[in-house]
Design a protein around this motif. Structure first.
Motif: not given
Ligand SMILES: NC(=O)c1ccc[n+]([C@@H]2O[C@H](COP(=O)([O-])OP(=O)(O)OC[C@H]3O[C@@H](n4cnc5c(N)ncnc54)[C@H](O)[C@@H]3O)[C@@H](O)[C@H]2O)c1
Length: 285
Positions: A194, A198, A244, A257
């Motif tokens: 993740r 991100n 996600t 997250f």
């Protein structure tokens, strides 16, 4: 050659790869999708990939014909009643998966193991919709399925050890490397992955570097096989965004997250990556 028939529900990026690998390793495959044209297109793409393996000398033409004979298609989920294993590879949405599992539970024999290829959703919750949660587990393949050896076998809270063992054995029969893991948001690999996407999206959003620069740096200097934007295009931007979102929710909104709005905008635009012919980059499908 095995007499086992494996159902694959959803014939997209993952389902078509899973069906190919299952058939290449001697099992019969029943590949399902919601529309005839989708499943036929998936079969055509699979045949093109297999044809390339013949050209490269990796499989013989006779083998190709045998593999093709082992794959049947369907648009009627009740056909799955003939299967000993079913692997679901439908979109990463809990409501869709629950609906599929409820139907599979109705059609398939009590002995049939129902596995989901979910990247992040709760195996326990998916299993809870069935009358056989002990025979529901995660079987998470990686993209592209024919090339990636790892498979996460995920036990839900109620999954029986026999089910886990059977899926580990099945993964080995597919010449994959299974690892067992617990039912946590994103399991092992998708949880670790993740921040890769991100942070890249944040760096791009803050105009610190372009998409091309970020990918180039990660590959050239970071020695990653693919950059974070190329990888999102390969995975499918909708699928990656849903993953996600679900990991973020699974950890009750944990900040690290949190999805990035730009990924959502890309998804809303329909520029979903390779499967759409365009994502962060353009593709010649
Ligand atoms: N793309 C990846 O890199 C990747 C990797 C590992 C796991 N996964 C997981 O695999 C699953 C499938 O992802 P994908 O990338 O193949 O998605 P995809 O969008 O390429 O394919 C999904 C397929 O499911 C079909 N579908 C839609 N509604 C359905 C329904 N109700 N019943 C059955 N089929 C239905 C669609 O027509 C489509 O063919 C997701 O759970 C995803 O998280 C994806």
């Amino acid at each position: 050659m095995s007499s086992t028939t494996v159902g694959v529900v959803g014939s997209g990026t993952m389902g078509s790869g899973i069906a190919q690998v299952v058939a290449q390793n001697g099992f019969n495959v029943l590949l399902f999708d919601i529309k005839e044209e989708i499943v036929i297109e998936s079969l055509t793409r699979m045949r093109t990939r297999l044809e390339k393996l013949v050209e490269k000398g990796k499989i013989l033409r006779d083998e190709l014909e045998e593999i093709n004979k082992r794959i049947q298609t369907s648009t009627d989920l009740s056909d799955m009643r003939v299967c000993q294993f079913v692997i679901e590879a439908a979109p990463e949405k809990l409501s869709i998966k629950k609906d599929i599992f409820q139907q599979l539970d109705k059609y398939c024999s009590e002995e049939t193991i129902l596995a989901t290829n979910t990247s992040s959703l709760s195996i326990t919750e998916i299993g809870s919709i069935t009358r056989r949660p002990e025979r529901v587990a995660g079987m998470h393949f990686f993209n592209p399925v024919p090339l990636m050896p790892l498979v996460e076998v995920i036990r839900g809270v109620i999954t029986e050890e026999e089910t886990v063992k059977a899926l580990v054995q099945f993964a080995k029969a597919l010449r994959k490397i299974p690892v067992t893991c617990e039912d946590t948001p994103g399991f092992i690999v998708n949880r670790i992955a993740r921040p890769f996407y991100n942070e890249a999206l944040k760096i791009h959003g803050e105009r610190l570097a372009t998409i091309e620069q970020i990918d180039r740096i990660m590959k050239k200097e970071g020695k990653f096989r693919m950059g974070p934007f190329e990888l999102q295009d390969l995975i499918g931007i909708d699928i990656n965004f849903s993953t996600t979102e679900s990991v973020h929710q699974g950890f009750f909104g944990e900040e690290r997250f949190r999805p990035h709005y730009y990924q959502q905008r890309m998804m809303q635009s329909g520029k979903l990556g390779r499967k759409a012919g365009v994502g962060y980059y353009n593709y010649d499908n």
